[in-house]
Design an enzyme around this catalytic site. Sequence first.
Site, PDB file in Angstrom:
ATOM      1  N   ASN A   3      -9.473  23.178  -5.691  1.00 51.92           N
ATOM      2  CA  ASN A   3      -9.433  22.114  -4.752  1.00 51.92           C
ATOM      3  C   ASN A   3     -10.753  22.448  -3.608  1.00 51.92           C
ATOM      4  OD1 ASN A   3      -8.952  20.760  -2.307  1.00 51.92           O
ATOM      5  ND2 ASN A   3      -6.939  20.405  -2.906  1.00 51.92           N
ATOM      6  N   HIS A  30     -11.708  21.778   1.393  1.00 57.94           N
ATOM      7  CA  HIS A  30     -12.368  22.356   2.561  1.00 57.94           C
ATOM      8  C   HIS A  30     -14.017  22.769   2.604  1.00 57.94           C
ATOM      9  CE1 HIS A  30      -8.697  22.231   4.060  1.00 57.94           C
ATOM     10  NE2 HIS A  30      -7.943  22.732   3.080  1.00 57.94           N
ATOM     11  N   HIS A  70      -8.298  15.896  -2.298  1.00 57.02           N
ATOM     12  CA  HIS A  70      -7.444  14.948  -1.750  1.00 57.02           C
ATOM     13  C   HIS A  70      -8.020  14.037  -0.705  1.00 57.02           C
ATOM     14  CE1 HIS A  70      -3.517  15.064   0.812  1.00 57.02           C
ATOM     15  NE2 HIS A  70      -3.645  13.890   0.544  1.00 57.02           N
ATOM     16  N   ARG A 106      -7.500  11.750   1.881  1.00 58.83           N
ATOM     17  CA  ARG A 106      -6.575  11.420   2.911  1.00 58.83           C
ATOM     18  C   ARG A 106      -6.929  10.250   3.614  1.00 58.83           C
ATOM     19  NH1 ARG A 106      -3.508  16.195   4.625  1.00 58.83           N
ATOM     20  NH2 ARG A 106      -2.514  14.826   5.814  1.00 58.83           N
ATOM     21  N   ARG A 115     -10.312  12.941   6.674  1.00 61.65           N
ATOM     22  CA  ARG A 115     -10.776  14.294   7.446  1.00 61.65           C
ATOM     23  C   ARG A 115     -11.758  15.053   6.797  1.00 61.65           C
ATOM     24  NH1 ARG A 115      -5.238  17.383   8.203  1.00 61.65           N
ATOM     25  NH2 ARG A 115      -4.543  15.418   8.806  1.00 61.65           N
ATOM     26  N   HIS A 116     -11.559  15.101   5.589  1.00 61.31           N
ATOM     27  CA  HIS A 116     -12.494  15.824   4.805  1.00 61.31           C
ATOM     28  C   HIS A 116     -13.193  14.989   3.510  1.00 61.31           C
ATOM     29  CE1 HIS A 116      -8.803  16.614   2.555  1.00 61.31           C
ATOM     30  NE2 HIS A 116      -8.299  17.658   3.307  1.00 61.31           N
ATOM     31  N   GLU A 137      -5.695  13.749  -5.400  1.00 59.04           N
ATOM     32  CA  GLU A 137      -4.489  13.780  -4.760  1.00 59.04           C
ATOM     33  C   GLU A 137      -4.545  12.958  -3.762  1.00 59.04           C
ATOM     34  OE1 GLU A 137      -4.176  17.609  -2.572  1.00 59.04           O
ATOM     35  OE2 GLU A 137      -4.080  18.839  -4.438  1.00 59.04           O
ATOM     36  N   THR A 184      -2.023  20.337   7.069  1.00 62.35           N
ATOM     37  CA  THR A 184      -2.293  20.124   5.799  1.00 62.35           C
ATOM     38  C   THR A 184      -0.945  19.635   5.046  1.00 62.35           C
ATOM     39  OG1 THR A 184      -2.692  21.408   3.630  1.00 62.35           O
ATOM     40  CG2 THR A 184      -1.218  22.518   5.251  1.00 62.35           C
ATOM     41  N   THR A 185      -0.846  19.338   3.875  1.00 63.10           N
ATOM     42  CA  THR A 185       0.301  18.627   3.110  1.00 63.10           C
ATOM     43  C   THR A 185       1.760  19.552   3.610  1.00 63.10           C
ATOM     44  OG1 THR A 185      -1.093  18.047   1.620  1.00 63.10           O
ATOM     45  CG2 THR A 185       1.135  17.638   1.243  1.00 63.10           C
ATOM     46  N   GLU A 243       3.810  18.966  -9.854  1.00 68.36           N
ATOM     47  CA  GLU A 243       3.200  20.171  -9.057  1.00 68.36           C
ATOM     48  C   GLU A 243       4.381  20.617  -8.145  1.00 68.36           C
ATOM     49  OE1 GLU A 243      -0.696  19.493  -7.378  1.00 68.36           O
ATOM     50  OE2 GLU A 243      -0.394  21.261  -6.104  1.00 68.36           O
ATOM     51  N   HIS A 273      -0.333  25.197  -3.656  1.00 68.15           N
ATOM     52  CA  HIS A 273      -0.262  25.283  -2.162  1.00 68.15           C
ATOM     53  C   HIS A 273      -0.216  26.630  -1.601  1.00 68.15           C
ATOM     54  CE1 HIS A 273      -0.134  23.689   1.985  1.00 68.15           C
ATOM     55  NE2 HIS A 273      -0.302  22.599   1.480  1.00 68.15           N
ATOM     56  N   GLY A 281      -7.066  26.136  -3.585  1.00 63.42           N
ATOM     57  CA  GLY A 281      -8.202  25.545  -2.532  1.00 63.42           C
ATOM     58  C   GLY A 281      -8.651  26.400  -1.539  1.00 63.42           C
TER      59      GLY A 281
HETATM   60  N1  PXP Z   1      -1.593  21.202  -4.029  1.00 65.32           N
HETATM   61  C1  PXP Z   1      -1.384  19.893  -3.205  1.00 65.32           C
HETATM   62  C2  PXP Z   1      -0.727  18.996  -3.556  1.00 65.32           C
HETATM   63  C3  PXP Z   1      -2.246  20.074  -1.904  1.00 65.32           C
HETATM   64  O1  PXP Z   1      -1.991  19.050  -1.064  1.00 65.32           O
HETATM   65  C4  PXP Z   1      -2.947  20.991  -1.470  1.00 65.32           C
HETATM   66  C5  PXP Z   1      -3.713  21.214  -0.230  1.00 65.32           C
HETATM   67  O2  PXP Z   1      -4.649  20.156  -0.148  1.00 65.32           O
HETATM   68  C6  PXP Z   1      -3.093  22.315  -2.486  1.00 65.32           C
HETATM   69  C7  PXP Z   1      -2.475  22.245  -3.920  1.00 65.32           C
HETATM   70  C8  PXP Z   1      -4.144  23.466  -2.435  1.00 65.32           C
HETATM   71  O3  PXP Z   1      -3.738  24.179  -1.287  1.00 65.32           O
HETATM   72  P1  PXP Z   1      -4.531  25.273  -0.971  1.00 65.32           P
HETATM   73  O4  PXP Z   1      -5.702  24.646  -0.064  1.00 65.32           O
HETATM   74  O5  PXP Z   1      -3.454  25.925   0.090  1.00 65.32           O
HETATM   75  O6  PXP Z   1      -4.874  26.156  -1.964  1.00 65.32           O
END
Ligand code: PXP
Length: 245
Positions: A7, A10, A43, A45, A49-50, A70, A100-101, A151, A191, A213
Amino acid sequence: MTTLCVNVDHVATLRQARGGQEPDPVLAAMQCEIAGSTGVTVHLREDRRHIQDRDVRLIREVVRGHLNLEMAATEKMVDFALDVKPEIATLVPEKREELTTEGGLDVVGGGARLTKAVERLKAGGITVSLFIDADADQIRGSKKSGATEVELHTGPYAEARTTTDIERQLEILRRESKLVRELGLVLNAGHGLNYLNVQAVAAIEGMRELNVGHSIISRAVFSGLPAAVEEMNRLIREANTHLQT
Ligand code: PXP
């Protein structure tokens, strides 16, 4: 075999901090694939924001593996996905004020709006995955919604601090992963996964893909920092040498 999908959100967070063009998540997406990521996750959003619309469209063009978008299950986002056509759309809950989510999608309480989003995406040839807590009702609800993948939210596992709590969260993930497999859904997770906690989740039977990510982008800052400082120093030294001659 469990695969990794990086991901790159960031990278865009860093770019947005200055509102300029660097670092570009599109370039990051290409580098991640070259380095062995099976695809790219972004993602988009609602508050942008990013990741920006432009990023998703360009990443769509350059990605060789799969693009996992996402997104919230809104009509507007479904329209955007149908236009961009990622291979996978992962529906996530979205709250404006969250960092974050937080937490998985409420599939059970999601009702007609969610089912409609799933139907429209599937009709457009997009595989639908639902980001849910490792909870039996949510998994059964996901199956009912017509999604073919889930997921599992690994946040509670990643945030667990004591050995007992970590083991408890892992046990929940293992147990609910079994239900995912029994229902014939594709099993993914993500996540909060990092270099210390990823292996136990990667080893869960039937785990297809992990979305990671923040920890990878964070690590990249430090693994790339020495070369970046050396390059800047070289330029400064060179300029000084020119001045002296
Ligand atoms: N999966 C989902 C559904 C997410 O929303 C995120 C964060 O955007 C991630 C995975 C990745 O999480 P992390 O950045 O903590 O690795």
